[in-house]
Design a protein around this motif. Structure first.
Motif, PDB file in Angstrom:
ATOM      1  N   LEU A  37      -9.387  16.558  -7.991  1.00 25.51           N
ATOM      2  CA  LEU A  37      -8.292  16.448  -7.165  1.00 25.51           C
ATOM      3  C   LEU A  37      -7.295  17.113  -8.104  1.00 25.51           C
ATOM      4  CD1 LEU A  37      -7.393  12.793  -5.845  1.00 25.51           C
ATOM      5  CD2 LEU A  37      -8.315  14.819  -4.745  1.00 25.51           C
ATOM      6  N   THR A  38      -6.346  17.943  -7.577  1.00 28.95           N
ATOM      7  CA  THR A  38      -5.493  18.949  -8.056  1.00 28.95           C
ATOM      8  C   THR A  38      -3.942  18.111  -7.598  1.00 28.95           C
ATOM      9  OG1 THR A  38      -5.364  20.466  -6.583  1.00 28.95           O
ATOM     10  CG2 THR A  38      -6.832  20.810  -8.107  1.00 28.95           C
ATOM     11  N   SER A  39      -3.032  18.561  -8.247  1.00 28.85           N
ATOM     12  CA  SER A  39      -1.843  18.186  -7.800  1.00 28.85           C
ATOM     13  C   SER A  39      -1.418  18.519  -6.456  1.00 28.85           C
ATOM     14  CB  SER A  39      -0.397  18.898  -8.749  1.00 28.85           C
ATOM     15  OG  SER A  39      -0.909  18.389 -10.052  1.00 28.85           O
ATOM     16  N   SER A  40      -1.829  19.578  -5.571  1.00 25.52           N
ATOM     17  CA  SER A  40      -1.614  19.908  -4.294  1.00 25.52           C
ATOM     18  C   SER A  40      -1.993  18.948  -3.422  1.00 25.52           C
ATOM     19  CB  SER A  40      -2.334  21.166  -4.097  1.00 25.52           C
ATOM     20  OG  SER A  40      -1.778  22.140  -4.959  1.00 25.52           O
ATOM     21  N   PHE A  41      -3.161  18.258  -3.807  1.00 29.92           N
ATOM     22  CA  PHE A  41      -3.512  17.031  -2.945  1.00 29.92           C
ATOM     23  C   PHE A  41      -2.500  16.180  -2.633  1.00 29.92           C
ATOM     24  CE2 PHE A  41      -4.660  12.606  -3.508  1.00 29.92           C
ATOM     25  CZ  PHE A  41      -5.414  12.478  -2.259  1.00 29.92           C
ATOM     26  N   ALA A  42      -1.413  15.901  -3.582  1.00 25.72           N
ATOM     27  CA  ALA A  42      -0.488  14.897  -3.454  1.00 25.72           C
ATOM     28  C   ALA A  42       0.427  15.044  -1.956  1.00 25.72           C
ATOM     29  CB  ALA A  42       0.200  14.662  -4.670  1.00 25.72           C
ATOM     30  N   ALA A  43       0.473  16.268  -1.643  1.00 29.18           N
ATOM     31  CA  ALA A  43       1.162  16.608  -0.452  1.00 29.18           C
ATOM     32  C   ALA A  43       0.434  16.996   0.607  1.00 29.18           C
ATOM     33  CB  ALA A  43       2.046  17.636  -0.845  1.00 29.18           C
ATOM     34  N   LEU A  44      -0.880  16.868   0.817  1.00 23.84           N
ATOM     35  CA  LEU A  44      -1.557  17.279   2.050  1.00 23.84           C
ATOM     36  C   LEU A  44      -1.150  16.406   3.123  1.00 23.84           C
ATOM     37  CD1 LEU A  44      -4.946  18.301   0.420  1.00 23.84           C
ATOM     38  CD2 LEU A  44      -2.967  19.712   1.427  1.00 23.84           C
ATOM     39  N   ARG A  45      -1.287  15.156   2.902  1.00 20.93           N
ATOM     40  CA  ARG A  45      -1.085  14.270   4.114  1.00 20.93           C
ATOM     41  C   ARG A  45       0.327  14.633   4.755  1.00 20.93           C
ATOM     42  NH1 ARG A  45      -3.436   9.089   5.011  1.00 20.93           N
ATOM     43  NH2 ARG A  45      -2.362   7.926   6.302  1.00 20.93           N
ATOM     44  N   LEU A  72       3.281   0.402 -14.587  1.00 23.53           N
ATOM     45  CA  LEU A  72       3.339  -0.522 -13.578  1.00 23.53           C
ATOM     46  C   LEU A  72       4.524  -0.417 -12.476  1.00 23.53           C
ATOM     47  CD1 LEU A  72       2.280  -3.916 -15.581  1.00 23.53           C
ATOM     48  CD2 LEU A  72       1.058  -2.745 -13.503  1.00 23.53           C
ATOM     49  N   ALA A  73       5.786  -0.051 -12.921  1.00 24.87           N
ATOM     50  CA  ALA A  73       6.752   0.196 -12.203  1.00 24.87           C
ATOM     51  C   ALA A  73       6.702   1.654 -11.428  1.00 24.87           C
ATOM     52  CB  ALA A  73       8.026   0.132 -12.803  1.00 24.87           C
ATOM     53  N   GLU A  74       5.825   2.379 -11.660  1.00 27.89           N
ATOM     54  CA  GLU A  74       6.068   3.760 -11.308  1.00 27.89           C
ATOM     55  C   GLU A  74       4.932   3.883  -9.957  1.00 27.89           C
ATOM     56  OE1 GLU A  74       8.075   5.730 -12.550  1.00 27.89           O
ATOM     57  OE2 GLU A  74       8.718   4.459 -14.111  1.00 27.89           O
ATOM     58  N   VAL A  75       3.955   3.192  -9.789  1.00 28.17           N
ATOM     59  CA  VAL A  75       2.878   3.115  -8.774  1.00 28.17           C
ATOM     60  C   VAL A  75       2.905   2.134  -7.916  1.00 28.17           C
ATOM     61  CG1 VAL A  75       0.340   3.440  -8.526  1.00 28.17           C
ATOM     62  CG2 VAL A  75       1.465   4.431 -10.307  1.00 28.17           C
ATOM     63  N   ASP A  76       2.793   2.099  -6.530  1.00 25.83           N
ATOM     64  CA  ASP A  76       2.912   1.071  -5.466  1.00 25.83           C
ATOM     65  C   ASP A  76       1.452   0.849  -5.376  1.00 25.83           C
ATOM     66  OD1 ASP A  76       3.119  -0.525  -3.429  1.00 25.83           O
ATOM     67  OD2 ASP A  76       4.102   0.906  -2.030  1.00 25.83           O
ATOM     68  N   MET A 107      -0.788  12.038  -7.628  1.00 29.48           N
ATOM     69  CA  MET A 107      -2.217  11.998  -7.071  1.00 29.48           C
ATOM     70  C   MET A 107      -2.786  10.735  -6.871  1.00 29.48           C
ATOM     71  SD  MET A 107      -4.378  15.305  -9.130  1.00 29.48           S
ATOM     72  CE  MET A 107      -3.787  14.586 -10.619  1.00 29.48           C
ATOM     73  N   LEU A 108      -2.587   9.743  -7.686  1.00 30.16           N
ATOM     74  CA  LEU A 108      -2.889   8.362  -7.734  1.00 30.16           C
ATOM     75  C   LEU A 108      -2.228   7.868  -6.582  1.00 30.16           C
ATOM     76  CD1 LEU A 108      -4.485   6.027  -8.548  1.00 30.16           C
ATOM     77  CD2 LEU A 108      -2.577   5.418 -10.174  1.00 30.16           C
ATOM     78  N   GLN A 109      -1.077   7.781  -6.312  1.00 27.52           N
ATOM     79  CA  GLN A 109      -0.318   7.272  -5.171  1.00 27.52           C
ATOM     80  C   GLN A 109      -0.669   7.956  -3.931  1.00 27.52           C
ATOM     81  OE1 GLN A 109       2.727   4.836  -6.022  1.00 27.52           O
ATOM     82  NE2 GLN A 109       1.181   4.285  -4.334  1.00 27.52           N
ATOM     83  N   ALA A 110      -0.905   9.225  -3.815  1.00 28.74           N
ATOM     84  CA  ALA A 110      -1.460   9.761  -2.506  1.00 28.74           C
ATOM     85  C   ALA A 110      -2.735   9.384  -2.242  1.00 28.74           C
ATOM     86  CB  ALA A 110      -1.509  11.209  -2.872  1.00 28.74           C
ATOM     87  N   LEU A 111      -3.440   9.114  -3.323  1.00 32.94           N
ATOM     88  CA  LEU A 111      -5.053   8.590  -3.055  1.00 32.94           C
ATOM     89  C   LEU A 111      -5.233   7.294  -2.574  1.00 32.94           C
ATOM     90  CD1 LEU A 111      -8.085   9.359  -2.982  1.00 32.94           C
ATOM     91  CD2 LEU A 111      -8.358   8.531  -5.337  1.00 32.94           C
ATOM     92  N   LEU A 112      -4.107   6.376  -3.242  1.00 33.00           N
ATOM     93  CA  LEU A 112      -3.983   5.113  -2.633  1.00 33.00           C
ATOM     94  C   LEU A 112      -3.672   4.779  -1.348  1.00 33.00           C
ATOM     95  CD1 LEU A 112      -2.751   3.070  -5.785  1.00 33.00           C
ATOM     96  CD2 LEU A 112      -5.020   3.463  -5.328  1.00 33.00           C
ATOM     97  N   ALA A 113      -2.607   5.720  -0.847  1.00 33.41           N
ATOM     98  CA  ALA A 113      -1.988   5.697   0.486  1.00 33.41           C
ATOM     99  C   ALA A 113      -3.367   6.316   1.644  1.00 33.41           C
ATOM    100  CB  ALA A 113      -0.943   6.618   0.575  1.00 33.41           C
ATOM    101  N   ASP A 114      -4.125   7.224   0.992  1.00 35.98           N
ATOM    102  CA  ASP A 114      -5.189   7.513   1.903  1.00 35.98           C
ATOM    103  C   ASP A 114      -6.363   6.319   2.224  1.00 35.98           C
ATOM    104  OD1 ASP A 114      -4.119  10.008   2.126  1.00 35.98           O
ATOM    105  OD2 ASP A 114      -5.894  10.984   1.310  1.00 35.98           O
ATOM    106  N   PHE A 115      -6.311   5.707   0.845  1.00 35.99           N
ATOM    107  CA  PHE A 115      -7.553   4.555   1.091  1.00 35.99           C
ATOM    108  C   PHE A 115      -6.810   3.362   1.910  1.00 35.99           C
ATOM    109  CE2 PHE A 115     -10.263   6.346  -2.295  1.00 35.99           C
ATOM    110  CZ  PHE A 115     -11.424   6.345  -1.671  1.00 35.99           C
TER     111      PHE A 115
END
Length: 327
Positions: free
Chosen positions: A284-292, A56-60, A31-39
């Motif tokens: 946010l729910t886990s499904s959000f991560a794939a909406l993009r 730190l190694a898990e999130v871009d 979820m965090l990675q998807a939100l950062l990509a959106d922003f």
């Protein structure tokens, strides 16, 4: 320039003084990675993000202007309060359990900052499964019959017991027989009891704004049962078309809970006769991560549009995307 603080509780230090729960950390990272990509695709956004030092190694975090790394010795909520003071808007992602999400929303509102999620009033209703049941029932929405565990009366059949403010499947147990019921029942107002309905488990990814709803996708949830507990294995995001029946459910929930705002997930159980509303997730729910990937939409952009009116939803692709959450 809008200064936005993003705090995903599990990955952002909410568990910094304990072992990270692996499945929740995986969902949180998605979820965090998807939100950062959106922003990162939006202009005039300055991001501050809290991140557990173990991840730190898990999130871009290349799109993040200010990264607050949370170490085990830090007070995470005190750090949240410090960062909140410098933010214009805040997007908390947290479980409803133990009042965590409610507490964060109240802190944001107390500082007069813009919440990019549902307000505390919505979390107070929907984060309490018994209050949510009563609200849905009052508005004639098909929902799973719910009793407080300390007042429950049982008929033959399978039952579920779960925390009144639980998130996901945590703490939920299937009681398949009357003997199991008698042995494991927790007579506490902090737990609820529901009949165990068997049916297809789907969810809706929606946007809400003061009684209005926009249904983004219908998702299929894949569960297994282990030791009398459901385990969410995967989600097929955008599994099926957005039909009038699903749109009606979203519209009914919006009317019943006009406090809801922003992204909201609705968990359903579908039987041949009825679509039952099981839970409302004011976050946010886990499904959000794939909406993009599934629809080609930017949910963060759409949520910012809600600040001024209706979102301009333009779907540029239409495909089902499978998220594997538990191996």
């Amino acid at each position: 320039m809008m200064r936005v603080l993003v705090f995903e509780y599990i990955t952002g230090g909410g568990c910094n003084q304990a072992a990270l729960p692996s499945s929740l950390a995986r969902e949180g990272c998605l979820m965090l990675q998807a939100l950062l990509a959106d922003f990162s695709a939006l202009p005039a956004i300055e991001l501050t993000v809290m991140l557990d030092s173990r991840l730190l190694a898990e999130v871009d975090t290349r799109a993040v202007q200010h990264l607050a790394i949370i170490s085990p010795e830090q007070d995470t909520e005190a750090e949240f309060a410090r960062l909140l003071a410098a933010a214009d808007a805040v997007w908390p992602i947290a479980p409803e359990s133990d009042g965590v999400l409610l507490r964060l929303c109240l802190a944001v509102q107390a500082q007069g900052k813009r919440l990019l999620t549902s307000p505390a009033a919505a979390v107070a209703v929907t984060g309490d499964k018994y209050q949510a049941y009563r609200r849905l029932q009052q508005h004639g929405i098909a929902t799973v019959a719910t009793q407080l565990a300390d007042q429950a009366m049982f008929a033959p059949g399978e039952w579920l017991i779960k925390p009144i403010d639980g998130a996901g499947c945590g703490g939920t147990y299937i009681l398949p027989t009357q003997a199991a019921l008698a042995k494991h029942i927790i007579r506490s107002p902090r737990f609820i009891i529901q009949p165990h309905l068997h049916g297809e488990k789907t969810s809706l990814s929606c946007l809400f704004r003061h009684g209005e709803s926009w249904l983004l996708s219908v998702n299929l949830q894949g569960f297994t049962v282990c030791d009398h507990q459901y385990v969410l294995q995967d989600i097929i995001v955008n599994d099926r078309p957005v039909t009038s029946a699903y749109q009606q459910v979203a519209a009914q929930v919006a009317k019943a809970c006009p406090e809801l705002w922003g992204y909201v997930g609705i968990d359903l159980i579908e039987t041949p006769e009825t679509i039952w509303v099981l839970e409302i997730n004011p976050r946010l729910t886990s499904s959000f991560a794939a909406l993009r990937s599934a629809l080609g939409i930017n949910v963060a952009e759409l949520v910012l549009q809600l600040l001024h009116g209706s979102p301009a939803i333009t779907v540029s692709t239409d495909q089902a995307i499978t998220l594997t959450l538990h191996s």
